[in-house]
Motif scaffolding. Sequence first.
Motif, PDB file in Angstrom:
ATOM      1  N   GLY A 169      11.259 -33.272   4.189  1.00  0.00           N
ATOM      2  CA  GLY A 169      10.726 -32.594   5.374  1.00  0.00           C
ATOM      3  C   GLY A 169      11.777 -32.164   6.379  1.00  0.00           C
ATOM      4  O   GLY A 169      11.457 -31.908   7.551  1.00  0.00           O
ATOM      5  N   ALA A 170      13.036 -32.064   5.932  1.00  0.00           N
ATOM      6  CA  ALA A 170      14.122 -31.729   6.866  1.00  0.00           C
ATOM      7  C   ALA A 170      13.905 -30.371   7.525  1.00  0.00           C
ATOM      8  O   ALA A 170      14.197 -30.203   8.716  1.00  0.00           O
ATOM      9  CB  ALA A 170      15.462 -31.751   6.130  1.00  0.00           C
ATOM     10  N   ALA A 171      13.380 -29.406   6.767  1.00  0.00           N
ATOM     11  CA  ALA A 171      13.224 -28.055   7.310  1.00  0.00           C
ATOM     12  C   ALA A 171      12.270 -28.059   8.501  1.00  0.00           C
ATOM     13  O   ALA A 171      12.584 -27.528   9.569  1.00  0.00           O
ATOM     14  CB  ALA A 171      12.730 -27.102   6.218  1.00  0.00           C
ATOM     15  N   ASP A 172      11.104 -28.684   8.318  1.00  0.00           N
ATOM     16  CA  ASP A 172      10.126 -28.774   9.412  1.00  0.00           C
ATOM     17  C   ASP A 172      10.704 -29.520  10.604  1.00  0.00           C
ATOM     18  O   ASP A 172      10.528 -29.130  11.753  1.00  0.00           O
ATOM     19  CB  ASP A 172       8.878 -29.537   8.944  1.00  0.00           C
ATOM     20  CG  ASP A 172       7.907 -28.615   8.214  1.00  0.00           C
ATOM     21  OD1 ASP A 172       8.172 -27.387   8.195  1.00  0.00           O
ATOM     22  OD2 ASP A 172       6.912 -29.124   7.665  1.00  0.00           O
ATOM     23  N   LYS A 173      11.374 -30.610  10.296  1.00  0.00           N
ATOM     24  CA  LYS A 173      11.914 -31.476  11.348  1.00  0.00           C
ATOM     25  C   LYS A 173      12.920 -30.703  12.215  1.00  0.00           C
ATOM     26  O   LYS A 173      12.879 -30.757  13.446  1.00  0.00           O
ATOM     27  CB  LYS A 173      12.608 -32.656  10.660  1.00  0.00           C
ATOM     28  CG  LYS A 173      12.741 -33.889  11.497  1.00  0.00           C
ATOM     29  CD  LYS A 173      13.166 -35.043  10.589  1.00  0.00           C
ATOM     30  CE  LYS A 173      13.623 -36.221  11.421  1.00  0.00           C
ATOM     31  NZ  LYS A 173      14.119 -37.311  10.567  1.00  0.00           N
ATOM     32  N   ILE A 174      13.795 -29.978  11.550  1.00  0.00           N
ATOM     33  CA  ILE A 174      14.835 -29.255  12.281  1.00  0.00           C
ATOM     34  C   ILE A 174      14.248 -28.072  13.057  1.00  0.00           C
ATOM     35  O   ILE A 174      14.547 -27.871  14.230  1.00  0.00           O
ATOM     36  CB  ILE A 174      15.959 -28.816  11.312  1.00  0.00           C
ATOM     37  CG1 ILE A 174      16.799 -30.055  10.957  1.00  0.00           C
ATOM     38  CG2 ILE A 174      16.814 -27.708  11.919  1.00  0.00           C
ATOM     39  CD1 ILE A 174      18.002 -29.797  10.091  1.00  0.00           C
ATOM     40  N   TRP A 175      13.382 -27.305  12.404  1.00  0.00           N
ATOM     41  CA  TRP A 175      12.754 -26.162  13.096  1.00  0.00           C
ATOM     42  C   TRP A 175      12.017 -26.638  14.349  1.00  0.00           C
ATOM     43  O   TRP A 175      12.179 -26.077  15.443  1.00  0.00           O
ATOM     44  CB  TRP A 175      11.798 -25.438  12.146  1.00  0.00           C
ATOM     45  CG  TRP A 175      11.043 -24.289  12.753  1.00  0.00           C
ATOM     46  CD1 TRP A 175       9.917 -24.350  13.524  1.00  0.00           C
ATOM     47  CD2 TRP A 175      11.389 -22.899  12.656  1.00  0.00           C
ATOM     48  NE1 TRP A 175       9.532 -23.089  13.904  1.00  0.00           N
ATOM     49  CE2 TRP A 175      10.404 -22.180  13.387  1.00  0.00           C
ATOM     50  CE3 TRP A 175      12.410 -22.190  12.020  1.00  0.00           C
ATOM     51  CZ2 TRP A 175      10.419 -20.780  13.495  1.00  0.00           C
ATOM     52  CZ3 TRP A 175      12.423 -20.795  12.123  1.00  0.00           C
ATOM     53  CH2 TRP A 175      11.442 -20.107  12.854  1.00  0.00           C
ATOM     54  N   ASP A 176      11.212 -27.703  14.188  1.00  0.00           N
ATOM     55  CA  ASP A 176      10.411 -28.191  15.318  1.00  0.00           C
ATOM     56  C   ASP A 176      11.301 -28.730  16.432  1.00  0.00           C
ATOM     57  O   ASP A 176      11.034 -28.499  17.615  1.00  0.00           O
ATOM     58  CB  ASP A 176       9.421 -29.266  14.846  1.00  0.00           C
ATOM     59  CG  ASP A 176       8.345 -28.671  13.919  1.00  0.00           C
ATOM     60  OD1 ASP A 176       8.190 -27.434  13.914  1.00  0.00           O
ATOM     61  OD2 ASP A 176       7.688 -29.447  13.200  1.00  0.00           O
ATOM     62  N   ALA A 177      12.368 -29.415  16.056  1.00  0.00           N
ATOM     63  CA  ALA A 177      13.272 -29.969  17.078  1.00  0.00           C
ATOM     64  C   ALA A 177      13.993 -28.853  17.839  1.00  0.00           C
ATOM     65  O   ALA A 177      14.173 -28.931  19.068  1.00  0.00           O
ATOM     66  CB  ALA A 177      14.294 -30.896  16.418  1.00  0.00           C
ATOM     67  N   ILE A 178      14.382 -27.817  17.123  1.00  0.00           N
ATOM     68  CA  ILE A 178      15.078 -26.692  17.766  1.00  0.00           C
ATOM     69  C   ILE A 178      14.161 -26.033  18.792  1.00  0.00           C
ATOM     70  O   ILE A 178      14.569 -25.751  19.925  1.00  0.00           O
ATOM     71  CB  ILE A 178      15.552 -25.662  16.707  1.00  0.00           C
ATOM     72  CG1 ILE A 178      16.737 -26.221  15.916  1.00  0.00           C
ATOM     73  CG2 ILE A 178      15.935 -24.343  17.368  1.00  0.00           C
ATOM     74  CD1 ILE A 178      17.176 -25.353  14.744  1.00  0.00           C
ATOM     75  N   PHE A 179      12.889 -25.827  18.424  1.00  0.00           N
ATOM     76  CA  PHE A 179      11.984 -25.161  19.367  1.00  0.00           C
ATOM     77  C   PHE A 179      11.528 -26.092  20.483  1.00  0.00           C
ATOM     78  O   PHE A 179      11.265 -25.637  21.597  1.00  0.00           O
ATOM     79  CB  PHE A 179      10.820 -24.487  18.632  1.00  0.00           C
ATOM     80  CG  PHE A 179      11.226 -23.155  18.094  1.00  0.00           C
ATOM     81  CD1 PHE A 179      11.289 -22.042  18.924  1.00  0.00           C
ATOM     82  CD2 PHE A 179      11.649 -23.024  16.774  1.00  0.00           C
ATOM     83  CE1 PHE A 179      11.733 -20.816  18.446  1.00  0.00           C
ATOM     84  CE2 PHE A 179      12.085 -21.799  16.289  1.00  0.00           C
ATOM     85  CZ  PHE A 179      12.134 -20.696  17.128  1.00  0.00           C
TER      86      PHE A 179
END
Lengths: 126, 363
Positions: free
Chosen positions: B204-214
């Motif tokens: 789930g790294a992709a979701d985690k990073i996208w959500d954290a960035i936003f």
Amino acid sequence: MNFPAELKYTKDHEWIKLVDGNTAIVGITEFAQGELGDIVYVDITTIGKNVEANEVFGTVEAVKTVSDLFLPVTATILEVNPILEKQPELVNSDPYGEGWMVKITVSNPADLDGLLTADAYSQLVG
Amino acid sequence: MKSTPFTQKHIALGAKMAAFAGYNMPISYSGINDEHATVRNNAGVFDVSHMGEFMLKGPKALDLIQRVTTNDASKLSNGKAQYSCLTNTTGGIVDDLIVYCIEENNVYMLVVNASNIEKDWNWIQQFNTEGVEMHNISDKTCLLAIQGPNASKMLQPLTDVDILNLKYYTFVKGTFAGVDNVLISATGYTGAGGVEIYFEDANGAADKIWDAIFAAGGPQGLKPIGLGARDTLRLEMGYCLYGNDIDDTTSPLEGGLGWITKLNKETSFTAKEILESQKAAGISRKLVGFEMVDRGIPRHDYQIKNAAGEVIGKVTSGTQAPSLNKAVGLGYVETSQAAIGTEIFVDIRNTPVKAKVVKFPFV
């Protein structure tokens, strides 16, 4: 999406509205402006000319693309909407109002009867 | 059609989607002009996970890279990256790419254009005669470009590594938004500053990073940006787009990439002799930047003419530049017509429209 009932439409995504006798204005639909994206230039090269129905009367340039503009009915091109020179983005924000493109003299107003109604057009792009 | 790990997010955000290099990619969200201004003035996030990544490993990895690319990768030390291109045997460009030096003389990452992944892989493989270990990690590698003057500032709270002071074309690896082994690179295709981050989509790294960035940047105006604005941003900078401005038939010298063509490097590379003779004889055509003097917008493949109406070249990229409020383009013209200030004419729908050769970047 908004397709005013008092306008007539083409499958090429132009609208036309009779404003006074044989005089009409023409623009592109809300659907068309959305597909094109940010409009940056409306290039009309047919002022004063007689243009047949479905013939090209100009082009509309968006940031990423360019598209021909087709005249809904046979007419003479009277003028280009002068505001579009400085604010072509009005075609995006107000396609049926301030973003109209050309004023024309329609050769035969009865030709409008052959165009699409708002209902028929909305089904086409639905 | 392929997806990236972010495709569902783009669709949920209402992006206008289209096929690009076999991927379903976001073209725009709020509109190209708005997205363009967001990146120039603040910060935006591009999903460019369609890009290709190859790992090259082993004692002969550097030698292989040196033999197939024009730039001098022997100058790279750990944590440095370099813009370069692969040349074919007729002097044309197979692709442009970035070479990352992960471990000097041993481990390198090549980042290539999505549409050229297979072509580049096969091209490099045919020169791989000394057993360099090659891995195509494109499918499992995510790439987000967070670009703009405020991008690094917004992201700094998400990591312990110092990204605010990361120098252009250098990179670090570290933990980002709780995900380990993220490669953070001070590179980009916008000229607006910021970083690009590479990571594997596992657990789930992709979701985690996208959500954290936003979560970090959203309140400060960070927005998702599509490929449409990516093109207008790069064009304002005069950055070449492979397939438009450079391709298998254009040489790096013609394409203004002489600065990454190191004819004096120790290892000989494909096309070296051809490029040497081109340099000695002088090139017959050259990629120039131009701006429209009269009203009109240049587009890919429009003809360029001189005042006498003779064809002297063609447009390779063109747009209404959102930051400049004028129309600009790139194109090849005969070298004799390439001087700054030369009056040229772009054939727009059979009408010659006046333009002039100008320096680029345009902004």
